[in-house]
Write a protein that holds these residues in place. Sequence first.
Motif, PDB file in Angstrom:
ATOM      1  N   ALA A 164       0.682  -0.947   0.124  1.00  0.00           N
ATOM      2  CA  ALA A 164       0.059  -0.036  -0.298  1.00  0.00           C
ATOM      3  C   ALA A 164       0.511   1.105  -0.573  1.00  0.00           C
ATOM      4  O   ALA A 164       0.368   2.276  -0.997  1.00  0.00           O
ATOM      5  CB  ALA A 164      -0.819  -0.347   1.337  1.00  0.00           C
ATOM      6  N   ILE A 165       2.011   1.468   0.650  1.00  0.00           N
ATOM      7  CA  ILE A 165       2.934   2.500   1.054  1.00  0.00           C
ATOM      8  C   ILE A 165       3.454   3.541  -0.573  1.00  0.00           C
ATOM      9  O   ILE A 165       3.022   4.041  -0.288  1.00  0.00           O
ATOM     10  CB  ILE A 165       3.804   2.578   1.800  1.00  0.00           C
ATOM     11  N   PRO A 166       4.234   1.806  -1.182  1.00  0.00           N
ATOM     12  CA  PRO A 166       4.213   2.062  -2.654  1.00  0.00           C
ATOM     13  C   PRO A 166       3.799   3.000  -3.365  1.00  0.00           C
ATOM     14  O   PRO A 166       3.872   3.871  -3.898  1.00  0.00           O
ATOM     15  CB  PRO A 166       5.127   1.321  -3.156  1.00  0.00           C
ATOM     16  N   ALA A 167       2.655   2.305  -3.820  1.00  0.00           N
ATOM     17  CA  ALA A 167       1.522   3.140  -4.232  1.00  0.00           C
ATOM     18  C   ALA A 167       1.002   4.317  -3.385  1.00  0.00           C
ATOM     19  O   ALA A 167       0.754   4.597  -5.306  1.00  0.00           O
ATOM     20  CB  ALA A 167      -0.101   2.115  -4.227  1.00  0.00           C
ATOM     21  N   CYS A 168       0.811   4.435  -2.634  1.00  0.00           N
ATOM     22  CA  CYS A 168       1.201   5.209  -1.855  1.00  0.00           C
ATOM     23  C   CYS A 168       1.438   6.833  -2.718  1.00  0.00           C
ATOM     24  O   CYS A 168       1.133   7.832  -2.999  1.00  0.00           O
ATOM     25  CB  CYS A 168      -0.029   5.715  -0.724  1.00  0.00           C
ATOM     26  N   ALA A 173       3.557  11.278  -4.834  1.00  0.00           N
ATOM     27  CA  ALA A 173       4.088  12.179  -5.603  1.00  0.00           C
ATOM     28  C   ALA A 173       4.168  13.102  -7.281  1.00  0.00           C
ATOM     29  O   ALA A 173       4.366  13.944  -8.186  1.00  0.00           O
ATOM     30  CB  ALA A 173       5.953  11.481  -5.853  1.00  0.00           C
ATOM     31  N   LYS A 174       3.273  11.645  -7.588  1.00  0.00           N
ATOM     32  CA  LYS A 174       2.844  11.746  -9.339  1.00  0.00           C
ATOM     33  C   LYS A 174       1.603  12.963  -9.645  1.00  0.00           C
ATOM     34  O   LYS A 174       1.560  13.635 -10.459  1.00  0.00           O
ATOM     35  CB  LYS A 174       2.796  10.679  -9.927  1.00  0.00           C
ATOM     36  N   TYR A 178       3.247  16.376  -4.176  1.00  0.00           N
ATOM     37  CA  TYR A 178       4.255  16.503  -2.454  1.00  0.00           C
ATOM     38  C   TYR A 178       5.650  16.309  -2.812  1.00  0.00           C
ATOM     39  O   TYR A 178       6.074  15.249  -3.532  1.00  0.00           O
ATOM     40  CB  TYR A 178       3.144  14.992  -1.824  1.00  0.00           C
ATOM     41  N   LYS A 179       6.370  17.338  -2.035  1.00  0.00           N
ATOM     42  CA  LYS A 179       7.946  16.827  -2.103  1.00  0.00           C
ATOM     43  C   LYS A 179       8.671  16.551  -0.575  1.00  0.00           C
ATOM     44  O   LYS A 179       9.162  15.917  -0.424  1.00  0.00           O
ATOM     45  CB  LYS A 179       8.669  18.117  -2.964  1.00  0.00           C
ATOM     46  N   LYS A 180       7.638  17.191   0.189  1.00  0.00           N
ATOM     47  CA  LYS A 180       8.477  17.103   1.838  1.00  0.00           C
ATOM     48  C   LYS A 180       7.132  16.462   2.781  1.00  0.00           C
ATOM     49  O   LYS A 180       5.667  17.088   2.211  1.00  0.00           O
ATOM     50  CB  LYS A 180       8.146  18.685   1.802  1.00  0.00           C
ATOM     51  N   VAL A 181       7.784  15.701   3.440  1.00  0.00           N
ATOM     52  CA  VAL A 181       6.907  14.516   4.394  1.00  0.00           C
ATOM     53  C   VAL A 181       7.657  14.472   5.790  1.00  0.00           C
ATOM     54  O   VAL A 181       8.428  14.881   6.316  1.00  0.00           O
ATOM     55  CB  VAL A 181       6.553  13.899   3.964  1.00  0.00           C
TER      56      VAL A 181
END
Length: 396
Positions: A164-168, A173-174, A178-181
């Motif tokens: 789930a996390i890589p897909a999110c 990003a795309k 989002y760039k900064k977390v």
Amino acid sequence: MNFKKTAALLLAGALSLSVTAGCKKQEESKPAEAPKAAAGDTIKIGFLGALTGDVAMFGKPTLEGMKMAAEELNAAGGVLGKKIEIVEADDRGDKQEGASVTQKLISRDNVIAIVGDPTTGITKVAAPIAQKAQVVLLSAGATGPGVVENGDFIFRDTLLDSVAIPACIDFFAKDLGYKKVAVITSDNNDYSVGLSQTFRDAAKGKGITIVADEKVKDGDKDFSAQITNIKSKKPDVIFFSGYYTEGALIMKEARKQGLKANMFGGDGLFSPKLVELGGSAVEGTMSALGFSPEQASPVTAKFVEAFKKKFNGAEPGLFDAQGYDAIVLLADAMKRANSLDPKVFKDALAQTKKFEGVSGTISMQANREPIKSPLALLEVKNGKFTLKAKVPVKMD
């Protein structure tokens, strides 16, 4: 009165009580043993989860879904000529109680399978007990690492954090730019620790920068210091890997300090309690799940309709769906194996491919980890979780 005779009788009674107490103590501490194949007219499947306490919001709906599936299967004739009986227990969200309940379900209730716990921490405690007793344990909620590694009787049917996390992150990003977390981890929560590490690993090479990495604990009430530090880093989003209670309080503090970034997390944030506790502060909060009643497949739509009819118009949530699927998956494996022996049907369960569940399509990998598709990203909008996006997951 014959004092010698009386003394002898008292001594004999004391010895008898001592032996009885010793036997009882040995019986209570005896490790769980493997059950015999289902005897009688029922197939006993245990529920392991919280019905009271802080994480009952995960346990109660899991049990609802399990019961609903059992009722439907029983109405259709049962499994291999026998009816399914759900044996309930409340572990109160406590690891020690979870171990005790697991032992009792196996040794006293003679279950041939256990569904639960919905949380990673308690599942990791219960799994070695079930493995040693050769009873199938299928968690309908644990998403963190260190679960199926306990052995070949341990399974789960939930969308993995590692999927789930890589897909999110790709979506963020795309599609959202989002760039900064800012990452916040509850470091006394196994689920949270594992989920945060999964996020850190998945963010590498994706154009995402972790600008803050804060620690909290389950049960904390004051998050002012963490939010003060995060605010200065100006993140696009806050990734919190813990549960809804702390998540709501974190966002209330964030809004109090004027931080505009929204929160994102796993299924630990998914609960009506998040909105109840956080109010307007949690508007925009996102949760990655393996289920959504919106944009439903035909199988899911049928389940949603039946659930609404049964529960006075209420919509099913993630844990209702995964609890339901857990029972149907076990029944399907028993039928394909033509056996109620856990040592036999666990192999059929391990070979499950593209099972059309109400929470998505499920395939078991070689390590008994599920691959599920699609991913549902839900967002709190006007005080209610609504579907933001459905992200397909590669099944092969």
